[in-house]
Structures are given as C-alpha cells and as structure tokens.
Design an enzyme around this catalytic site. Structure first.
Site, PDB file in Angstrom:
ATOM      1  N   HIS A  62       0.823  -1.424  -0.279  1.00  0.00           N
ATOM      2  CA  HIS A  62      -0.125   0.351   0.061  1.00  0.00           C
ATOM      3  C   HIS A  62       1.124   1.811  -0.487  1.00  0.00           C
ATOM      4  O   HIS A  62       0.646   2.247   0.592  1.00  0.00           O
ATOM      5  CB  HIS A  62      -0.993   0.317   1.745  1.00  0.00           C
ATOM      6  CG  HIS A  62      -1.962  -1.225   1.757  1.00  0.00           C
ATOM      7  ND1 HIS A  62      -2.866  -1.148   0.472  1.00  0.00           N
ATOM      8  CD2 HIS A  62      -2.075  -1.959   2.045  1.00  0.00           C
ATOM      9  CE1 HIS A  62      -2.968  -1.770   0.721  1.00  0.00           C
ATOM     10  NE2 HIS A  62      -2.858  -3.105   1.673  1.00  0.00           N
ATOM     11  N   ASN A 134      -9.879  -2.618   2.367  1.00  0.00           N
ATOM     12  CA  ASN A 134      -9.626  -3.189   0.852  1.00  0.00           C
ATOM     13  C   ASN A 134     -11.084  -3.621   0.090  1.00  0.00           C
ATOM     14  O   ASN A 134     -11.860  -3.033   0.193  1.00  0.00           O
ATOM     15  CB  ASN A 134      -9.074  -4.708   0.140  1.00  0.00           C
ATOM     16  CG  ASN A 134      -7.500  -5.032   0.802  1.00  0.00           C
ATOM     17  OD1 ASN A 134      -7.069  -3.429   1.591  1.00  0.00           O
ATOM     18  ND2 ASN A 134      -7.489  -6.250   1.072  1.00  0.00           N
TER      19      ASN A 134
END
Length: 689
Positions: A62, A134
C-alpha cells in the site's frame, strides 16, 4: 486540536530550527572564500541533515496512496447493536481516508490491475477508530503467518526487481496456484474490480467479521461495507494500460478535482448483521474465514451512515504519507473476532508503524492524534516524543499525588470513585469475555477453511457475460506473461475446477491443453449473487467528463448550449479544439484540451459539434477508440456524420441528434449505465486497436 500546521513557514525572516535568524542560506561557511567548509556550520549541517532524512521508509504494501479529509454522519441505524458513540443517531465524526494500491512502490501508477486499500480513521469522542479494508471483500490467505509469503510472491521478483506493480509474473501465479485458498481473491482481481474507474466509484470492505456490543452488553457479528453513491464502475484493461502511460496520477487527480470542484464523493457505510453464535457460522459460511463472503441476498447490507470527503490535504507527506492505520485501534462497542488473518494484523500493523515512523510515538503526529478525546497515558520518552510531561509520576497505581487529582482506573484505591467497578464507568473499552478452550495447535481452524472453490465459482457465475469475458481476458494476459509452463498449467487446472468454459477460453488463448477439473475437489453449488455484478443498474452521472469536439467554424451559440446542458446535468464539459485559447474569440468558451493532447481515456463520452470540417483527423481516431471502449459517442448536425464515419458501426450507443440539448440528454441516459455493454460483447477487447 493543536497542530504544527504552517508555523515553520509563516514568519517574516528565515531562521534555523531553533528560531535564530539566518543571514545567508546560499553559501556554506568556509575557511576563506575559496577554502574548505567548516564543520561548525550549524545551518549547513541542519539543512543537509533534514534533506538527507526527508524520505522515510515507504510502506511494504500500500505504498502508493492518496488521502482526503471528511465527515462521517451516522443515521442511528446501528444504535441497537453497538454502543459506539460515533454510530449513534445524529453523530458527526471527522475522518481521514486513504486509498492505495497494494503492490506498487510510491512511484508507480494509479491504474494497474491490483487490490486497492480503503482505510478510514474516525476521530471519535471515545478515541480514534481505524477501519482498515480493501475494495475486495475476501483476501488471498486465511492466516496472517502467510502474509510475508504472498507479498514476496506478488512483489517484483528479487533477482531482477521486475515487474513493478503487477501480478502478471511467475512467482505470483506460482504462489496462488499452490495455495488454492487464494483463488477466490484472485478471480475478484481478474474481474473488473481489479481496475476501478476511479476511487469515487470503488466499493470498500472491512474483509473480516467484527463483533459489536450494545449498551446492554449484547453482541452481534457484522461485516462492514462502503457503498459509493456514484455506483461501482471500472475501466477496461486497454484503457488502464493507456492511462498508466499517459497519466500515472489519474485517480489521485480525479479525487482532488472532485473535492475542489465542490462535488465531494460520498459512500454509505453499511453492515451485514449475523447472530453471535458459538459456531460463528451463517448459512453454512464460516464467518472467521477471510477468504469467504456472505452474499447480500442472504444478509442484506443495512446502511448505518454516510461518509463525505470534502477537504484535500494541505501537505501530502505530513498527512497522507504519515497517517498510520492499525486494526487494533478500537472504541467501546466494537471488538475483534478470532479470524486468524485479523489476529495477525493486530500485531503487524503496529509493528510496521513503529518501523516506518521512527518509534512508538507516531500517534502524536497531528494526522494520527486523537482530535475529540483526551489522551492520558503513562507512556514516556522514546524517539519523536512531542509532549512535555510534567511531574514525578509515570506509573499506576501510585500514592504521591493528591487523590483528587488521580485519574480513576481499576486498582487505584485512593482515587475518587475507588469503589467503582469497570462496569460502572461508561465508555470504557472492554474486550468481550468470549470463552477460549482448547490445546495449543498449529492447525486449520475448521473444515470450512478447506473449501477454496465453492465461492470462487459462485462469484464467476454471478457476473454478466461481458464481465466474464473480461475475467477470461485478464487470466489470459496475466498467465501469458509467465515463463514457466508448469505454473500456467497448474493454474489452468484450477480454472477448470471453477468453470470449464473459463478454463477452455483461457487455455485456447494461451495455446495450452484444456485441462480437466480436479475430481478430488468437491465444489458445492451456490446460487448466483446478482449483487456481485457491476452491470445492469443505473447510476448518477455526477462528475462524468463529456468531451465536446468543436472548432472555430462551429455554431458557437450551439456549443454554449451544449456546455450548459452538460453542466446542468452535473457533468463536466471539456472543450476540445484544434488550438487553445478562446474559441472564436469568445472568453466564455475557453478551450480545455487541444487536439494534439486529446485521448479517449480523458472522456466518459464524446459529442462532436455541427460543422466539424476543421477538426484534425486524429480526433476521428479518438472517437473510434472511445467507441471500442464501450463509451457513448455521437454529435448533432454534421457532427453526427463525423462520428458515423469514425466508428465501425452506428449502434444504440452512438448519438445521432439534431440539436445539442437532445444529444446531451441522450448521453446522460447512456452514461447512467456506465458503458454500452452490448457493444463490448460484439467487439471483444482482444480486437481493440
């Protein structure tokens, strides 16, 4: 909330870090004008040290992200199942949300095929709560001990450090084909969900099952969902590849622009609610298995509030890059479950933040600091300590301070209310006393964890025909990038277990033998879940970009009318002309994009004005490519003829209008369905230019 916002740049004079004025910041202190530099030059050493340490370690995953501030407003629908203050009726809570890709480095692009992070920090009156999720409701693995393995496999291969931000390589497909629990997440990533149209049209999921506790102490299990009010939309893979080359910052720009334009994106937060039973199962689905979802047809998503992102960051590093999310950051009324992936994340995220941000005091950074609740701990010192602690006492219980000044906590006998129990104090964060029984084991949590294909098949068969075609194209592209035939064949075998038609299509595209399904694997049949498909509904058209192809010879009043009609519909008009500047000398018609810079990926729809004789030939190619990508294209008057010659065929998605207002109203109707889906079935992506 006290912050350091701007204080080092607001003064009249340049100073050093200690506040002393600096007479010269352009020359090093030297022994003579042409002599060596002196180590006593504190300003030089301070300046260069700051520069040397500007870059902190990027996130292991990320790393590429974008964030924005906003507000969450509760509608009170969750008040009966949780005592969390920010979920009570009428509560408004500041939030910071960070969206991200998983695999790429900070310098990668916004639009690869990848899972996206959707992390929200709620600055509640009971402390900060982090919902770290997510855009896909299931995960690759069932146990956090495998997390280093899946990331090592998906990241660039260590011998060559390629490919960047891609799963299309040998080590990734070797891992997911040998760990079949990854098949469900993988097929989501191979679907259109893996390439969102924008962050504003991306769904979010908490992935895990959480336990909520109400004011009476009753517990409920839930799964969290973020539903974008703009609808769930994706790009096509050919579009995504072009965007990566033309504008790698495409999605972060889109988010910034939407907020700056006064049309902030919104998401409804919803929960699927399940009884908290000893089995922690629902309709045969193990709620502790992070590779499983619960179809919305079995447990509808109940909306409990809405998040609006309406303020961009002032400094990317201080806010987006330094924000630290931890699933362990809870507030009263919310608790964890024994999901083995979640349990590992509780350690991993905290450990990561300590490494990235230099120590345990990262919660004192302004973006991470509690905004609406008091922080009162006995933590001391450490790197980057920002608080000046006073007094002698940094422990509890203690007896040095006047009892009236001692905060209450269990065991502090001399404080006011010493006779209270934890149950007597409102708003205390208490873990639910769930019974734990059993010996120490390294085992699979249960037989339902062994079923890796039932829900994978259900997801694929829930998609529409055009979405299934995209899945087959994605597998064909990804496996076509692998160099090890045995890895490809192993994955093709799993596709045969999921769906024989899917396996045959992909194998045919790759020139590999069509495998048989694994007869040793039992796959239960589940009803399709229409909620998993992105095609078939209608959605708002707010902020969709309509390219108006015009020239100086066009009827400028008609162009003005078209521009206004687009704006009145909540969309964004972009005037595209052979040259920049005011169109026909009209200051109210400034050209946004010149023909040489125009590309189909810039527009959600294209309309060509009447009298387009002066339009450069490349704009016909732009229209043709947009047609191939399933977009609405057309025009009014002679512009409709221009489009008819630029596209392979005039179908229901090609606008042929007599006037600009008629053309725009037709585009609104077409864009509400996102794309001209029937056209994509007739013109498969493999035939695209």
């Amino acid at each position: 909330m006290e912050t350091n916002r701007g204080q080092f740049q607001s003064g009249e004079h340049l100073t050093n870090d200690h506040g002393a004025r600096i007479p010269d910041t352009d020359h090093t202190l030297k022994a003579g004008r042409r002599g060596p530099a002196l180590i006593q030059d504190q300003h030089f050493r301070e300046k260069i040290t700051h520069f040397d340490h500007e870059r902190i370690p990027e996130r292991a995953v990320h790393a590429r992200g974008v964030g924005a501030h906003g507000t969450f407003r509760s509608n009170g629908a969750a008040a009966g199942i949780t005592s969390a203050g920010f979920l009570q009726a009428g509560a408004e809570t500041p939030v910071f949300t960070r969206f991200s890709t998983v695999l790429g480095s900070r310098g990668s692009a916004d639009t690869p095929r990848d899972t996206r992070g959707f992390a929200v920090k709620f600055y509640t009156e009971q402390g900060n709560y982090d919902l770290v999720g997510n855009n896909i409701p299931v995960f690759f693995i069932q146990d956090a001990i495998k997390f280093p393995d899946v990331v090592h496999a998906a990241k660039p291969e260590p011998d060559t450090e390629i490919p960047q931000a891609q799963s299309a390589h040998d080590t990734f497909w070797d891992f997911v084909s040998t760990h079949t629990e990854a098949q469900h997440h993988t097929i989501w990533n191979m679907s259109d969900r893996g390439i969102p149209q924008s962050l504003r049209t991306m769904e979010g999921f908490g992935v895990h099952t959480f336990r909520l506790i109400n004011a009476e102490g009753e517990t409920t299990l839930v799964k969290f969902h973020w539903k974008p009010r703009a609808g769930v939309h994706s790009t096509l893979w050919p579009e995504a590849q072009k965007i990566m080359g033309a504008d790698p910052d495409y999605q972060r720009k889109d988010l910034y622009t939407a907020i700056d334009s006064g049309t902030p994106p919104e998401w409804d937060l919803g929960v699927q609610v399940f009884p908290d039973t000893d089995s922690e199962m629902f309709e045969g689905i193990d709620l502790l298995d992070p590779t499983k979802l619960v179809p919305e047809e079995l447990a509808p998503v109940q909306v409990i509030g809405t998040m609006t992102l309406d303020r961009n960051v002032d400094n990317f590093f201080a806010e987006t890059e330094q924000v630290a999310f931890c699933p362990s950051h809870l507030v009263p009324g919310i608790d964890h479950t024994n999901d083995p992936l979640l349990q590992g994340r509780l350690f991993s995220y905290l450990d990561t933040q300590i490494s990235r941000l230099g120590g345990p005091n990262f919660t004192q950074l302004p973006i991470n600091r509690a905004q609406q609740s008091e922080v009162n701990t006995h933590h001391r010192d450490g790197m980057h300590q920002m608080t000046v602690h006073e007094g002698k006492v940094a422990y509890a219980p203690q007896g040095l301070v006047d009892p009236a000044e001692v905060p209450w906590h269990p065991g502090q006998k001399n404080s006011p209310g010493a006779d209270k129990s934890v149950d007597d104090v409102p708003g205390v964060l208490i873990e639910v006393p769930v019974a734990v029984d059993g010996g120490k084991e390294r085992e699979n949590p249960g037989t339902s964890f062994d079923d890796h294909f039932t829900q994978t098949r259900m997801f694929y068969r829930s998609l529409t025909a055009v979405e299934q075609a995209h899945v087959a194209d994605a597998y064909s592209f990804e496996l076509g990038m692998c160099t090890k035939p045995h890895v490809v064949d192993r994955q093709l075998g799993h596709l045969a277990t999921i769906d024989s038609g899917l396996a045959a299509t992909v194998a045919g595209n790759l020139g590999r033998p069509v495998p048989e399904a694994d007869s040793s694997v039992t796959v239960e049949e589940m009803d399709p879940s229409p909620a998993l498909a992105q095609v078939g509904g209608t959605w708002p058209v707010d902020n969709r970009v309509v390219g108006l192809f015009v020239c100086g010879e066009c009827d400028l009043d008609a162009v003005t009318a078209a521009k206004k009609a687009v704006e009145d519909a909540g969309m964004v008009p972009q005037l595209v002309a052979p040259a920049g500047g005011p169109l026909g000398g009209r200051e109210d018609l400034m050209v946004d994009v010149t023909a040489i810079n125009a590309a189909s990926i810039m527009f959600d729809a294209i309309l060509v004005a009447d009298h387009p004789e002066d339009l450069p030939r490349n704009l016909a190619a732009v229209v043709g490519e947009a047609w191939h990508h399933g977009k609405a294209v057309g025009g009014w008057g002679d512009g409709a003829g221009f489009v008819a010659h630029a596209v392979p065929s005039v179908d229901a998605g090609v606008v042929q209008a007599d006037a600009p207002d008629q053309a725009v109203s037709t585009v609104v109707e077409l864009l509400s369905k996102h794309r001209v889906w029937d056209r994509l079935l007739q013109a498969p992506e493999k035939d695209l230019p």
